[in-house]
Design an enzyme around this catalytic site. Structure first.
Site, PDB file in Angstrom:
ATOM      1  CB  THR A   4     -26.276 -12.699 -19.466  1.00  0.00           C
ATOM      2  OG1 THR A   4     -24.934 -12.830 -19.874  1.00  0.00           O
ATOM      3  CG2 THR A   4     -26.476 -13.339 -18.125  1.00  0.00           C
ATOM      4  CE  LYS A  36     -22.980 -10.311 -20.480  1.00  0.00           C
ATOM      5  NZ  LYS A  36     -24.099 -10.906 -21.199  1.00  0.00           N
ATOM      6  N   GLY A  48     -18.853 -15.393 -12.302  1.00  0.00           N
ATOM      7  CA  GLY A  48     -19.591 -14.872 -13.446  1.00  0.00           C
ATOM      8  C   GLY A  48     -20.937 -14.353 -12.987  1.00  0.00           C
ATOM      9  CB  SER A 127     -32.397 -15.234 -20.620  1.00  0.00           C
ATOM     10  OG  SER A 127     -31.345 -14.729 -21.418  1.00  0.00           O
TER      11      SER A 127
END
Length: 174
Positions: A4, A36, A48, A127
């Site tokens: 994400t 998210k 988040g 990531s």
């Protein structure tokens, strides 16, 4: 933590948090439009997550309970959640990270007890986080773009680089 990108930027007295919408399991995309980011504590705080979704939901609930317990004091709630997360045998196995922010403060929270407040008004996890953060720092330093535009452009750049980040963005502002 991969799979994400969540980015938070404060610029010109605006706080904006954005995230992609992709959910992956191993090497498969399962969902393209998940959310998210959550608004917490009377919609005054944004949170988040990156990591395992069920773990993140558990952390959202616990963080919101800490906010209620400490009357919306984001710093105190973050410290108390991090202590509990790090020391509890079950909680410390959770595989997620959070960014929490309000009009004054922003933090990354992790299961190792980390509470990271940025030197500059940019934080990112996941990531694609390093790519989004690099873009946001450059844009916040060298342009007159507002926070929303910085988040949008930075997530776009991250999604072009990170295979775990898509272009279905959720963006929330305070």
């Amino acid at each position: 933590m991969h799979a994400t990108t969540v980015l938070c930027v404060r610029q010109q007295d605006k706080l904006v948090m954005g995230a992609d919408g992709q959910v992956t399991f191993q090497n498969t995309v399962l969902k393209h439009k998940t959310k998210k980011i959550r608004r917490l504590y009377n919609e005054k705080i944004l949170a988040g997550f990156a990591g395992a979704t069920s773990d993140a939901f558990s952390l959202f609930q616990r963080f919101e309970a800490k906010l209620e317990e400490y009357n919306g004091n984001i710093s105190r709630a973050a410290v108390e959640l991090a202590k509990e997360w790090r020391t509890d045998k079950i909680l410390r196995r959770l595989e997620a990270m959070l960014i929490v922010a309000n009009d004054e403060k922003m933090y990354i929270l992790s299961g190792t007890g980390d509470i990271i407040e940025p030197d500059e008004n940019v934080l990112a996890i996941g990531s694609g986080g390093p790519y989004a953060m690099a873009a946001a720092l450059a844009l916040s330093r060298d342009t007159q773009l507002d926070a929303r535009a910085i988040v949008e452009k930075s997530l776009e750049i991250a999604s072009d680089i990170c295979i775990y980040t898509n272009k279905n963005f959720t963006i929330e502002e305070l």
